[in-house]
Enzyme design. Structure first.
Site, mmCIF file in Angstrom:
data_model
loop_
_atom_site.group_PDB
_atom_site.id
_atom_site.type_symbol
_atom_site.label_atom_id
_atom_site.label_comp_id
_atom_site.label_asym_id
_atom_site.label_seq_id
_atom_site.Cartn_x
_atom_site.Cartn_y
_atom_site.Cartn_z
ATOM 1 N N LYS A 22 20.714 -27.736 33.744
ATOM 2 C CA LYS A 22 21.561 -26.790 32.995
ATOM 3 C C LYS A 22 22.946 -27.391 32.794
ATOM 4 C CE LYS A 22 23.753 -23.335 35.266
ATOM 5 N NZ LYS A 22 25.208 -23.286 35.008
ATOM 6 N N ASN A 23 23.490 -27.987 33.850
ATOM 7 C CA ASN A 23 24.891 -28.435 33.784
ATOM 8 C C ASN A 23 25.081 -29.771 33.094
ATOM 9 O OD1 ASN A 23 25.473 -26.046 34.983
ATOM 10 N ND2 ASN A 23 25.852 -26.890 37.020
ATOM 11 N N ARG A 92 31.054 -18.499 30.353
ATOM 12 C CA ARG A 92 32.376 -19.111 30.413
ATOM 13 C C ARG A 92 32.315 -20.619 30.182
ATOM 14 N NH1 ARG A 92 35.921 -19.429 33.323
ATOM 15 N NH2 ARG A 92 35.907 -21.626 33.820
ATOM 16 N N CYS A 116 34.358 -15.021 36.969
ATOM 17 C CA CYS A 116 33.030 -14.475 37.237
ATOM 18 C C CYS A 116 32.995 -14.139 38.726
ATOM 19 C CB CYS A 116 31.953 -15.472 36.859
ATOM 20 S SG CYS A 116 32.102 -16.962 37.802
ATOM 21 N N ARG A 121 38.332 -18.828 38.145
ATOM 22 C CA ARG A 121 37.937 -19.937 37.259
ATOM 23 C C ARG A 121 38.901 -20.089 36.072
ATOM 24 N NH1 ARG A 121 31.517 -19.994 36.821
ATOM 25 N NH2 ARG A 121 31.863 -22.238 36.560
ATOM 26 N N PRO A 122 40.163 -20.356 36.396
ATOM 27 C CA PRO A 122 41.152 -20.572 35.320
ATOM 28 C C PRO A 122 40.822 -21.827 34.510
ATOM 29 C CG PRO A 122 42.039 -21.227 37.440
ATOM 30 C CD PRO A 122 40.713 -20.580 37.720
ATOM 31 N N ILE A 123 41.538 -22.021 33.396
ATOM 32 C CA ILE A 123 41.306 -23.237 32.584
ATOM 33 C C ILE A 123 42.629 -23.990 32.380
ATOM 34 C CG2 ILE A 123 39.252 -22.349 31.380
ATOM 35 C CD1 ILE A 123 41.100 -21.731 28.987
ATOM 36 N N ASP A 124 43.558 -23.826 33.323
ATOM 37 C CA ASP A 124 44.871 -24.486 33.206
ATOM 38 C C ASP A 124 44.751 -26.010 33.140
ATOM 39 O OD1 ASP A 124 43.928 -23.976 35.884
ATOM 40 O OD2 ASP A 124 45.752 -24.924 36.595
ATOM 41 N N ASP A 305 27.165 -25.514 44.476
ATOM 42 C CA ASP A 305 26.074 -24.723 43.893
ATOM 43 C C ASP A 305 24.883 -24.558 44.829
ATOM 44 O OD1 ASP A 305 26.565 -25.990 40.505
ATOM 45 O OD2 ASP A 305 27.617 -24.489 41.692
ATOM 46 N N ARG A 397 19.741 -17.011 34.052
ATOM 47 C CA ARG A 397 20.719 -17.857 33.338
ATOM 48 C C ARG A 397 20.452 -19.342 33.597
ATOM 49 N NH1 ARG A 397 26.031 -17.366 35.486
ATOM 50 N NH2 ARG A 397 26.147 -19.291 34.300
HETATM 51 C C1 EPZ Z 1 30.915 -26.681 36.816
HETATM 52 O O1 EPZ Z 1 31.747 -25.545 36.638
HETATM 53 C C2 EPZ Z 1 29.505 -26.139 36.933
HETATM 54 N N1 EPZ Z 1 29.132 -25.441 35.707
HETATM 55 C C3 EPZ Z 1 29.416 -25.175 38.118
HETATM 56 O O2 EPZ Z 1 28.058 -24.748 38.236
HETATM 57 C C4 EPZ Z 1 29.810 -25.937 39.392
HETATM 58 O O3 EPZ Z 1 29.806 -25.046 40.484
HETATM 59 C C5 EPZ Z 1 31.212 -26.533 39.219
HETATM 60 O O4 EPZ Z 1 31.247 -27.373 38.042
HETATM 61 C C6 EPZ Z 1 31.629 -27.377 40.407
HETATM 62 O O5 EPZ Z 1 30.704 -28.404 40.595
HETATM 63 C C7 EPZ Z 1 28.740 -26.175 34.633
HETATM 64 O O6 EPZ Z 1 28.733 -27.396 34.654
HETATM 65 C C8 EPZ Z 1 28.311 -25.407 33.413
HETATM 66 P P1 EPZ Z 1 35.265 -26.914 37.949
HETATM 67 P P2 EPZ Z 1 33.306 -25.744 36.233
HETATM 68 O O7 EPZ Z 1 36.118 -26.922 36.732
HETATM 69 O O8 EPZ Z 1 33.441 -26.881 35.306
HETATM 70 C C9 EPZ Z 1 39.141 -24.737 39.601
HETATM 71 C C10 EPZ Z 1 26.309 -23.195 38.471
HETATM 72 O O9 EPZ Z 1 25.977 -22.381 39.343
HETATM 73 N N2 EPZ Z 1 39.708 -24.977 38.253
HETATM 74 O O10 EPZ Z 1 34.898 -28.213 38.602
HETATM 75 O O11 EPZ Z 1 33.827 -24.421 35.829
HETATM 76 C C11 EPZ Z 1 38.025 -23.707 39.554
HETATM 77 O O12 EPZ Z 1 38.555 -22.399 39.594
HETATM 78 C C12 EPZ Z 1 27.772 -23.347 38.097
HETATM 79 O O13 EPZ Z 1 25.512 -23.959 37.854
HETATM 80 C C13 EPZ Z 1 41.033 -24.668 38.020
HETATM 81 O O14 EPZ Z 1 41.746 -24.187 38.911
HETATM 82 O O15 EPZ Z 1 33.915 -26.136 37.663
HETATM 83 C C14 EPZ Z 1 37.237 -24.036 40.792
HETATM 84 O O16 EPZ Z 1 37.870 -23.450 41.906
HETATM 85 C C15 EPZ Z 1 28.680 -22.459 38.938
HETATM 86 N N3 EPZ Z 1 41.553 -24.866 36.775
HETATM 87 C C16 EPZ Z 1 37.339 -25.563 40.881
HETATM 88 O O17 EPZ Z 1 38.476 -25.930 40.076
HETATM 89 C C17 EPZ Z 1 40.792 -25.389 35.757
HETATM 90 O O18 EPZ Z 1 41.344 -25.578 34.643
HETATM 91 C C18 EPZ Z 1 36.104 -26.288 40.353
HETATM 92 O O19 EPZ Z 1 35.939 -25.931 39.015
HETATM 93 C C19 EPZ Z 1 39.452 -25.715 36.018
HETATM 94 C C20 EPZ Z 1 38.925 -25.507 37.269
#
Ligand code: EPZ
Length: 417
Positions: A22-23, A92, A116, A121-124, A305, A397
């Protein structure tokens, strides 16, 4: 809402073909907007998140044909860079389309993706990097508007190895003149798959899987054909299920390559694993040993995960196990449901202390997120008596035919609409 009805106690025995990742599939589908041509993707998992991504791509003008696990995506007629709030709020991770649209159309218009159940899960990190690439970002009425007319190469340092942000930056810079570097990049295997896919279309991305990724912009990408990697989280899920149900299951189409950290922990818990050229054989005598310490970390650390799936398995272990969740700030909500089954779990901040018990009792439990819902399901497979897992749309999902896969190896599980 739909639910699973489970009668626990059956041993699992047989073979599972591991689905496509999926990812890996989601960012690669987003990348298909870049070439303005036809792309054929194989081994795409038939899951809800893929269906939503198809809806999003269709909503901006892509034409998509689906043949079981093969997608044919034609992005030659893309006519919009605006993704509706209704679709973004349903998934998201649609935010990774932002980089691709900014690269292709020099513009993107997204509603703010919500958080969620596992965290805000911010996007900063995404937005800061896009600004460093020269994008002009405005936010109004809950929408993010990205103007990418003046995109340029940049040397970016991420303050956290965010998977999605790393993917978004790669997609935003793949056709931007010059060389963009991404230091402290996420090293997940799905990013290597994205790099390999993009390079198969003529991109010049290198370093994925290491600390720093380099993207040398090219003028255009060509049409292509690619096979998505196996889903390492689905493989880990079925390994935990095999251990809970004292089974013997062959996982076809996956390797230990991408799940070394959870593999070592499964061995520590007493699962026997044999590696073959075409898959891995898991054998369990259901004597589950506790694990002193698991700390979830960015790759190659233990994947967040699989944390819920290990919690479910360790509810049955001899002794006390401790898990520290460092990636998401609230990824333990599912444990309240395990308590209803008689589990002995204490949550202190980001730490879960799991005291194994001889048995769990069947109960009615509620899924709140994808991996937590899968954890409740595999816990119920090992429980005494019958369980109902409610709100299983969360599980659908990310797991292709979850119920059929489990039934095929002997689980007594039914889907009730
Ligand atoms: C990806 O999510 C995966 N999803 C997630 O899988 C996985 O848990 C995660 O990476 C970590 O490995 C997909 O690939 C579709 P991150 P992503 O950005 O990209 C913080 C599943 O169950 N953060 O690495 O959203 C965030 O809040 C899903 O398959 C910021 O603060 O993960 C988190 O605490 C769940 N600001 C941490 O970083 C940002 O701009 C990791 O998030 C971005 C992230």
């Amino acid at each position: 809402m739909s639910r699973y009805m489970i009668n626990g106690g059956n041993r699992l025995d047989g073979e599972i073909k591991i689905q496509g990742s999926k990812n890996a599939a989601l960012p690669i589908m987003a990348a298909c907007v870049l070439n303005g041509a036809k792309t054929i993707l194989h081994n795409v998992p038939d899951i809800q998140d893929v269906r939503i991504m198809k809806k999003i791509l269709t909503s901006i003008g892509c034409k998509i044909k689906t043949e079981t696990n093969t997608l044919i995506i034609d992005s030659s007629m893309i006519n919009s860079a605006k993704v509706s709030e209704q679709l973004v709020s349903r998934m998201r991770s649609s935010i990774m389309l932002m980089g691709a649209l900014v690269a292709k159309l020099k513009h993107a218009h997204f509603s703010y993706p919500g958080g969620c159940d596992i965290g805000l899960r911010p996007i900063d990190i995404h937005l800061k990097a896009l600004k460093q690439l020269g994008a002009n970002i405005t936010e109004e009425h809950g929408y993010i508007i990205v103007d990418g007319k003046d995109l340029h190469a940049a040397d970016i340092v991420l303050n956290y190895p965010s998977v999605g942000a790393t993917e978004n930056i790669i997609l935003a810079s793949v056709m931007t003149k010059g060389v963009t570097s991404i230091a402290n990049a996420a090293k997940e295997p799905e990013i290597i798959d994205l790099q390999n896919f993009l390079n198969s279309l003529g991109a010049r991305v290198y370093g994925a899987g290491s600390n720093t990724v380099y993207v040398e912009g090219v003028d255009r990408l060509c049409e292509g054909e690619y096979t998505i990697m196996a889903d390492r989280i689905a493989a880990g899920t079925y390994m935990c299920a095999t251990h809970i149900c004292s089974g013997k299951v062959f996982l076809r189409g996956c390797s230990l390559e991408n799940i070394k950290s959870p593999y070592y922990k499964l061995i520590e818990s007493g699962l026997k694993v044999k590696v073959y050229a075409d898959g891995i054989q898991c054998i369990s005598a259901k004597d589950i040993q506790s694990i002193d310490s698991i700390v979830t970390l960015p790759y190659p650390g233990f994947p967040t995960d699989l944390q819920p799936l290990f919690v479910a398995m360790l509810c049955y272990a001899n002794g006390i196990s401790i898990i520290n969740e460092t990636v998401f700030e609230s990824r333990y909500r599912f444990t309240t449901q395990l308590l209803r089954m008689g589990a002995n779990i204490k949550i202190e901040g980001r730490t879960a202390i799991i005291a194994g018990v001889n048995k769990l009792e069947g109960a009615t439990v509620y899924a709140h997120d994808l991996r937590g819902g899968a954890a409740l399901t595999i816990a119920a497979l090992g429980a005494q008596g019958s369980s109902t897992v409610e709100d299983i749309h969360h599980i659908r999902r990310g797991y292709e035919n979850f119920i059929g896969v489990l039934q095929n190896v002997g689980a007594d599980i039914k889907y009730i609409n």
